[in-house]
Design a protein around this motif. Structure first.
Motif, PDB file in Angstrom:
ATOM      1  N   LEU A 165       1.161  -1.417  -0.002  1.00 58.82           N
ATOM      2  CA  LEU A 165       0.109   0.410  -0.302  1.00 58.82           C
ATOM      3  C   LEU A 165       0.952   0.939  -0.122  1.00 58.82           C
ATOM      4  O   LEU A 165       1.709   0.858   0.830  1.00 58.82           O
ATOM      5  CB  LEU A 165      -0.471   0.437   1.158  1.00 58.82           C
ATOM      6  CG  LEU A 165      -2.360   0.860   1.291  1.00 58.82           C
ATOM      7  CD1 LEU A 165      -2.886   1.172   0.121  1.00 58.82           C
ATOM      8  CD2 LEU A 165      -2.492   1.760   2.154  1.00 58.82           C
ATOM      9  N   CYS A 166       0.757   2.230  -0.976  1.00 58.38           N
ATOM     10  CA  CYS A 166       1.222   3.217  -0.983  1.00 58.38           C
ATOM     11  C   CYS A 166       1.414   4.550  -1.146  1.00 58.38           C
ATOM     12  O   CYS A 166       0.164   4.252  -1.845  1.00 58.38           O
ATOM     13  CB  CYS A 166       2.660   2.848  -2.114  1.00 58.38           C
ATOM     14  SG  CYS A 166       1.725   2.332  -3.789  1.00 58.38           S
ATOM     15  N   CYS A 167       1.157   5.468  -0.867  1.00 60.83           N
ATOM     16  CA  CYS A 167       1.159   6.730  -1.486  1.00 60.83           C
ATOM     17  C   CYS A 167       2.290   7.922  -1.531  1.00 60.83           C
ATOM     18  O   CYS A 167       3.138   7.640  -0.872  1.00 60.83           O
ATOM     19  CB  CYS A 167      -0.088   7.564  -0.123  1.00 60.83           C
ATOM     20  SG  CYS A 167       0.683   7.872   1.515  1.00 60.83           S
ATOM     21  N   LEU A 168       1.722   9.268  -1.508  1.00 61.17           N
ATOM     22  CA  LEU A 168       2.786  10.285  -1.914  1.00 61.17           C
ATOM     23  C   LEU A 168       3.323   9.991  -0.136  1.00 61.17           C
ATOM     24  O   LEU A 168       2.530  10.031   0.935  1.00 61.17           O
ATOM     25  CB  LEU A 168       1.730  11.312  -2.082  1.00 61.17           C
ATOM     26  CG  LEU A 168       1.009  11.738  -3.252  1.00 61.17           C
ATOM     27  CD1 LEU A 168       0.322  13.337  -3.276  1.00 61.17           C
ATOM     28  CD2 LEU A 168       2.010  11.864  -3.783  1.00 61.17           C
ATOM     29  N   CYS A 205       0.105  -1.866  -4.941  1.00 57.87           N
ATOM     30  CA  CYS A 205       0.656  -3.198  -6.308  1.00 57.87           C
ATOM     31  C   CYS A 205       2.155  -3.211  -5.759  1.00 57.87           C
ATOM     32  O   CYS A 205       2.546  -3.353  -5.037  1.00 57.87           O
ATOM     33  CB  CYS A 205       0.648  -0.915  -7.241  1.00 57.87           C
ATOM     34  SG  CYS A 205       2.167   0.934  -6.435  1.00 57.87           S
ATOM     35  N   HIS A 206       2.789  -3.589  -6.374  1.00 60.35           N
ATOM     36  CA  HIS A 206       3.888  -4.318  -6.830  1.00 60.35           C
ATOM     37  C   HIS A 206       5.000  -3.075  -5.938  1.00 60.35           C
ATOM     38  O   HIS A 206       4.709  -1.985  -6.719  1.00 60.35           O
ATOM     39  CB  HIS A 206       4.776  -4.276  -7.627  1.00 60.35           C
ATOM     40  CG  HIS A 206       6.135  -5.888  -7.167  1.00 60.35           C
ATOM     41  ND1 HIS A 206       6.945  -5.107  -6.940  1.00 60.35           N
ATOM     42  CD2 HIS A 206       6.134  -6.814  -6.602  1.00 60.35           C
ATOM     43  CE1 HIS A 206       8.154  -6.802  -6.689  1.00 60.35           C
ATOM     44  NE2 HIS A 206       7.332  -7.556  -6.438  1.00 60.35           N
ATOM     45  N   ALA A 207       6.180  -3.601  -5.048  1.00 63.24           N
ATOM     46  CA  ALA A 207       6.629  -2.483  -3.807  1.00 63.24           C
ATOM     47  C   ALA A 207       8.012  -1.827  -5.314  1.00 63.24           C
ATOM     48  O   ALA A 207       7.773  -1.015  -5.140  1.00 63.24           O
ATOM     49  CB  ALA A 207       7.798  -3.387  -3.023  1.00 63.24           C
ATOM     50  N   ASP A 208       7.878  -2.200  -6.052  1.00 60.55           N
ATOM     51  CA  ASP A 208       8.996  -1.683  -6.846  1.00 60.55           C
ATOM     52  C   ASP A 208       8.376  -0.124  -8.028  1.00 60.55           C
ATOM     53  O   ASP A 208       9.050   0.381  -8.667  1.00 60.55           O
ATOM     54  CB  ASP A 208       9.237  -3.583  -8.427  1.00 60.55           C
ATOM     55  CG  ASP A 208      10.273  -3.830  -7.808  1.00 60.55           C
ATOM     56  OD1 ASP A 208      10.771  -4.029  -6.380  1.00 60.55           O
ATOM     57  OD2 ASP A 208      10.613  -5.261  -8.617  1.00 60.55           O
ATOM     58  N   ASN A 223       4.039  -3.352   3.167  1.00 62.85           N
ATOM     59  CA  ASN A 223       4.843  -3.603   2.425  1.00 62.85           C
ATOM     60  C   ASN A 223       3.082  -5.380   2.586  1.00 62.85           C
ATOM     61  O   ASN A 223       3.013  -5.334   3.550  1.00 62.85           O
ATOM     62  CB  ASN A 223       5.792  -4.155   2.348  1.00 62.85           C
ATOM     63  CG  ASN A 223       6.053  -4.763   0.997  1.00 62.85           C
ATOM     64  OD1 ASN A 223       5.137  -5.147  -0.082  1.00 62.85           O
ATOM     65  ND2 ASN A 223       7.763  -4.658   0.167  1.00 62.85           N
ATOM     66  N   ASN A 224       4.028  -6.065   1.169  1.00 62.53           N
ATOM     67  CA  ASN A 224       3.268  -7.540   1.966  1.00 62.53           C
ATOM     68  C   ASN A 224       1.817  -7.626   2.584  1.00 62.53           C
ATOM     69  O   ASN A 224       1.568  -8.401   3.067  1.00 62.53           O
ATOM     70  CB  ASN A 224       3.973  -8.827   2.042  1.00 62.53           C
ATOM     71  CG  ASN A 224       5.839  -8.422   1.886  1.00 62.53           C
ATOM     72  OD1 ASN A 224       5.306  -8.435   0.454  1.00 62.53           O
ATOM     73  ND2 ASN A 224       6.634  -8.495   2.939  1.00 62.53           N
TER      74      ASN A 224
END
Lengths: 276, 276
Positions: free
Chosen positions: B88-91, B149-152, B164-165
């Motif tokens: 899970l990622c964001c600004l 999305c994928h960490a990459d 992550n994961n």
């Protein structure tokens, strides 16, 4: 009075199907937010009957529901098939030009893929339920948003139908399973009136092991109506099999199951019931 | 220079898989918005190679891609399997408390069902692509929104990984097919080096017809690695079968296919390739 736990709101396909299956009987719906909750309700009160979608002619099997059924220890006591058609609906004050977002259940969204791809300006948002999306719009008087649901649900919540029958394929049927605690199964469907069974088993990775099992079923004149190999979670590229068979002789059916048990691993009868 | 059409953006699982499959070769990606467009690209230019997801250990088969493959007349020339993990990622300016919406591909959303059910305050929104959702947040500096999305992909677009994961099941693999115009197949995989075949056929509704076909495949020592019955759209509750088999003798394999043709309807070889 039968109490039926479903995923979804009043007007949802589960609700419509429950009323069809239990036609002429007094029923009371227990509307749940998730399929997990449906099984939870049944676990907490063995008199509660469950009804869950399991397969759709377009989207395929609902693997997650198979998994929940398997883990729950509940048994299948019936099935029903419902023709699925969807409409796009919104508040009466809105027109198609106003719609910026479409809310619905992911399976319904997938079934209206073509229609939605022709309306790229509409943002697609997942909801827990088709009828729930309609209810949410109606109760909160949400503008700029449409729901995808059955026309009956649109009417129920006082929404205007912008377009009806927006599903890609008109031959769109969902198969539902009626579930109960195994101790109540005989009251819901006398075993002598059953003619269909759902099985799940896994097989050793030996050449021809599936063909052996299916040959035996065929020798016992069992008719295969569904087969699906599924990855066993945690054991990549090993497979489990979901198989539906129909029979006209209960004794023969039981002998057939006995005959395949030694060749399978972890065979489980998900339920015996009357074919829809 | 090989040109590879994929659904998705730079950093998507299709992109990651293409670079793995064609390791050491010069490749150029053609990023498409939809799977339909991938097939369109291949149709318009027979030198374009396609790469599409077909099956996942959690979500099951991607039925729509099977359908597109079948309609396109393209052939399978290879396969690859990729371990799927999601973050899970964001600004960088945002923290978990700020997140009101999560955007990602429907399959990725489904694979993170448990994590998302623990964060009911986050609205779930479907996007065309996992990496595309990350790119959109980065390019438009969208606050309050996270991508799965994928960490990459998160790193590629300069996003901060909140967690992550987050996938429910760590044994999460997707199988991808490499596709080409049949006229180019031999250049991409010499037929003598193949050991796996994907077939599709339908069967008359006669008792035991599937067990006969599988028995013949077994007599010819073909190893079944996948079977799935699928409703034939427009003919409710009639089924088509997708079958994958592996072999170590090409001649024997061809004899096996010849032997089952008379017992099947509309048998089509989707492709012969080297197992991953």
């Amino acid at each position: 009075m039968k109490r039926i736990a479903i995923q979804g709101f009043e007007g949802s396909f589960h609700d419509i199907t429950a009323h069809h299956y239990f036609q002429g009987e007094q029923i009371q719906m227990i509307c749940c937010a998730t399929f997990e909750e449906v099984f939870e309700q049944m676990k907490n009160d063995p008199t509660v009957i469950g009804l869950t979608a399991i397969e759709n002619t377009i989207a395929g099997s609902l693997l997650h529901n198979y998994e929940l059924l398997l883990q729950s220890g509940m048994t299948v006591v019936g099935e029903d098939k419902t023709h699925i058609s969807h409409c796009l609906c919104c508040l009466p004050s809105q027109s198609i030009k106003d719609i910026k977002e479409v809310h619905s259940h992911p399976v319904a969204l997938m079934q209206c893929r073509k229609y939605l791809s022709q309306h790229q300006n509409m943002k697609i948002i997942e909801a827990d339920d088709t009828a729930g999306a309609a209810q949410w719009i109606a109760e909160n008087q949400v503008t700029g948003v449409a729901a995808i649901c059955h026309a009956d649900a649109a009417k129920l919540y006082g929404l205007t139908i912008l377009e009806n029958n927006i599903e890609d394929n008109k031959h769109n049927y969902t198969r539902f399973l009626v579930l109960s605690d195994p101790r109540k199964a005989d009251m819901l469907r006398p075993i002598n009136e059953t003619n269909k069974s759902s099985l799940v088993f896994s097989l050793p990775h030996e050449e021809g092991s599936l063909s052996q099992v299916l040959s035996i079923l065929s020798f016992y004149t069992m008719q295969l109506t569904k087969i699906q190999s599924l990855p066993i979670i945690g054991r990549e590229w090993e497979y489990m099999f979901y198989v539906d068979i129909t029979y006209d002789n209960l004794v023969r059916y039981r002998q057939a199951v006995d005959a395949i048990i030694p060749l399978t691993r972890e065979l489980k009868i998900l339920g015996e019931y009357k074919a829809a």
